[in-house]
Design a protein around this motif. Structure first.
Motif, PDB file in Angstrom:
ATOM      1  N   THR A 133      -4.297 -16.844   7.109  1.00 10.40           N
ATOM      2  CA  THR A 133      -2.883 -16.753   7.067  1.00 10.40           C
ATOM      3  C   THR A 133      -2.107 -15.318   7.199  1.00 10.40           C
ATOM      4  OG1 THR A 133      -2.910 -18.691   6.005  1.00 10.40           O
ATOM      5  CG2 THR A 133      -0.605 -17.483   6.019  1.00 10.40           C
ATOM      6  N   LYS A 134      -1.537 -14.881   8.169  1.00  8.23           N
ATOM      7  CA  LYS A 134      -1.097 -13.563   8.332  1.00  8.23           C
ATOM      8  C   LYS A 134      -0.063 -13.353   7.207  1.00  8.23           C
ATOM      9  CE  LYS A 134      -1.700 -12.944  13.177  1.00  8.23           C
ATOM     10  NZ  LYS A 134      -1.041 -12.573  14.674  1.00  8.23           N
ATOM     11  N   LEU A 135      -0.036 -11.950   6.705  1.00 12.21           N
ATOM     12  CA  LEU A 135       0.932 -11.583   5.713  1.00 12.21           C
ATOM     13  C   LEU A 135       2.076 -10.652   6.459  1.00 12.21           C
ATOM     14  CD1 LEU A 135       1.907 -10.953   2.716  1.00 12.21           C
ATOM     15  CD2 LEU A 135       0.336  -9.015   2.719  1.00 12.21           C
ATOM     16  N   GLN A 190      -0.358  -7.934   8.532  1.00 17.34           N
ATOM     17  CA  GLN A 190      -0.163  -8.206   9.816  1.00 17.34           C
ATOM     18  C   GLN A 190       0.845  -8.154  10.498  1.00 17.34           C
ATOM     19  OE1 GLN A 190      -2.028 -10.162   7.496  1.00 17.34           O
ATOM     20  NE2 GLN A 190      -4.127 -10.424   8.171  1.00 17.34           N
ATOM     21  N   GLY A 191       1.987  -7.937   9.587  1.00 18.18           N
ATOM     22  CA  GLY A 191       3.715  -8.013  10.334  1.00 18.18           C
ATOM     23  C   GLY A 191       4.272  -7.327   9.364  1.00 18.18           C
ATOM     24  N   ILE A 192       5.593  -6.926   9.881  1.00 16.99           N
ATOM     25  CA  ILE A 192       6.748  -6.624   9.029  1.00 16.99           C
ATOM     26  C   ILE A 192       7.991  -7.188   9.256  1.00 16.99           C
ATOM     27  CG2 ILE A 192       8.286  -4.380   8.935  1.00 16.99           C
ATOM     28  CD1 ILE A 192       5.452  -3.601   7.942  1.00 16.99           C
ATOM     29  N   THR A 193       8.656  -7.826   8.361  1.00 20.99           N
ATOM     30  CA  THR A 193       9.845  -8.405   8.709  1.00 20.99           C
ATOM     31  C   THR A 193      11.011  -7.686   7.946  1.00 20.99           C
ATOM     32  OG1 THR A 193       8.879 -10.584   8.201  1.00 20.99           O
ATOM     33  CG2 THR A 193      11.026 -10.386   7.408  1.00 20.99           C
ATOM     34  N   SER A 235       5.876 -14.755   4.891  1.00 25.54           N
ATOM     35  CA  SER A 235       6.747 -13.569   4.581  1.00 25.54           C
ATOM     36  C   SER A 235       7.164 -13.309   3.312  1.00 25.54           C
ATOM     37  CB  SER A 235       8.055 -13.672   5.412  1.00 25.54           C
ATOM     38  OG  SER A 235       8.980 -12.572   5.492  1.00 25.54           O
ATOM     39  N   ILE A 236       6.919 -12.086   2.781  1.00 25.81           N
ATOM     40  CA  ILE A 236       6.951 -11.918   1.182  1.00 25.81           C
ATOM     41  C   ILE A 236       7.326 -10.439   1.198  1.00 25.81           C
ATOM     42  CG2 ILE A 236       5.803 -11.394  -1.043  1.00 25.81           C
ATOM     43  CD1 ILE A 236       3.508 -13.595   0.032  1.00 25.81           C
ATOM     44  N   GLY A 237       8.626 -10.279   0.292  1.00 26.79           N
ATOM     45  CA  GLY A 237       9.068  -9.030   0.314  1.00 26.79           C
ATOM     46  C   GLY A 237       9.435  -8.552  -1.248  1.00 26.79           C
ATOM     47  N   HIS A 238      10.598  -9.133  -1.859  1.00 28.95           N
ATOM     48  CA  HIS A 238      10.773  -8.939  -3.268  1.00 28.95           C
ATOM     49  C   HIS A 238       9.878  -8.852  -4.268  1.00 28.95           C
ATOM     50  CE1 HIS A 238      13.964  -8.433  -6.587  1.00 28.95           C
ATOM     51  NE2 HIS A 238      13.008  -9.255  -6.964  1.00 28.95           N
TER      52      HIS A 238
END
Length: 237
Positions: free
Chosen positions: A2-4, A38-41, A211-214
C-alpha cells in the motif's frame, strides 16, 4: 504494498504561524519523498490557513512522486486542480470553515453533481477519488458517478481502535469488498497513526493508498520524520 501519501498541511500551518518560509514547505516535500513516501497530499482551503493555492501550484515543480489534491470542489478548487493537473484529485465535502474533514459524501444524493465534476477531471487525465464513509450504499453510489477510486473515511475506526475495539474494522472490510466488486480502487485516510495503521492494512483487501498527515507530523516531533516514514512503510507492507 500500500502506498503512503503524506499530507503536508501541518507543515504549512507551522510555516504560516510565523510568516516567512520556515519551514520550507517545498524542501520538506522533497525530503519526505527521499525518505521513501510514494506521494504528497495537500488539502487547500479557501481561507488558505495552511496550504496556499500557490503552494499547490509550486509543488509539481519539485516533487517526483504522485501528487494528490484534496478538497471540496467549489469553483476555485476545480480551477486550481485543472491548472495543476495532479495525478489524483480527492473530492471531500467539507464546509469552508471546517477545522478538518468530518464526513464522507452522500453519493446517492449528490450523484449528478459528482458525476459532472468527475467527468471534467477525467477528461483532463486526472484520476478521481471520492471521500466516503464505510457504508455499502455510499460505495455503490460512488461507482455510479464514474470515479476511479474511493477514499474510506477512517476516523470511526481510529476512535474505536484507541479504545481497544477492533470490531470497528468490520464495516471497512465490507466497504472494501463491495468496492472491489464494483471495480473501484481503494484509498483510506483520517486519523490513521502508527498504532492503528498495521491492523487496518492487514484487514482491508486491495488497499492501494493511505493518506496520513496530522499524526505522522506529530509523531515526527518525537521520533524524527525520516524514521516515522520508514515505520509507516513497514506497517504498510
Amino acid at each position: 504494498m500500500t502506498k503512503l501519501s503524506v499530507n503536508i498541511n501541518k507543515i504549512a500551518t507551522l510555516r504560516n504561524s510565523r510568516g516567512g518560509n520556515v519551514p520550507d514547505l517545498l524542501k520538506v516535500a522533497r525530503d519526505i519523498e527521499s525518505f521513501g513516501a510514494q506521494g504528497i497530499t495537500v488539502h487547500p482551503r479557501p481561507d488558505e490557513r495552511h496550504i496556499r493555492y500557490q503552494d499547490t501550484r509550486d509543488l509539481p515543480g519539485v516533487i517526483t512522486t504522485e501528487f494528490n489534491i484534496e478538497g471540496n470542489p467549489i469553483d476555485s478548487f476545480i480551477k486550481l486542480v485543472l491548472e495543476v493537473k495532479p495525478a489524483q484529485v480527492t473530492l471531500v465535502p467539507d464546509a469552508e470553515d471546517a477545522i478538518t474533514s468530518n464526513a464522507g459524501w452522500d453519493t446517492v444524493k449528490h450523484k449528478d453533481y459528482l458525476t459532472e465534476i468527475i467527468k471534467e477531471f477525467k477528461q483532463n487525465n486526472i484520476r478521481t477519488s471520492i471521500f466516503v464513509d464505510p457504508d455499502v450504499t455510499m460505495v455503490q453510489g460512488a461507482a455510479q458517478t464514474g470515479t476511479d477510486r474511493i477514499e474510506l473515511y477512517t476516523e470511526g475506526y481510529a476512535a474505536a481502535f484507541e479504545k481497544g475495539d477492533k470490531t470497528a474494522i468490520k464495516p471497512y472490510i465490507d466497504a472494501a469488498n463491495i468496492a472491489a466488486e464494483v471495480g473501484l480502487g481503494l484509498n483510506a485516510g483520517h486519523d490513521l497513526n502508527l498504532e492503528n495503521t498495521a491492523f487496518f492494512k492487514q484487514n482491508i483487501p486491495n488497499l492501494l493508498e493511505v493518506s496520513i498527515g496530522h499524526a505522522l507530523i506529530a509523531e515526527s516531533l518525537y521520533l524524527g520524520l525520516e524514521n516515522v516514514i520508514q515505520m509507516y512503510l513497514h506497517r504498510l507492507k
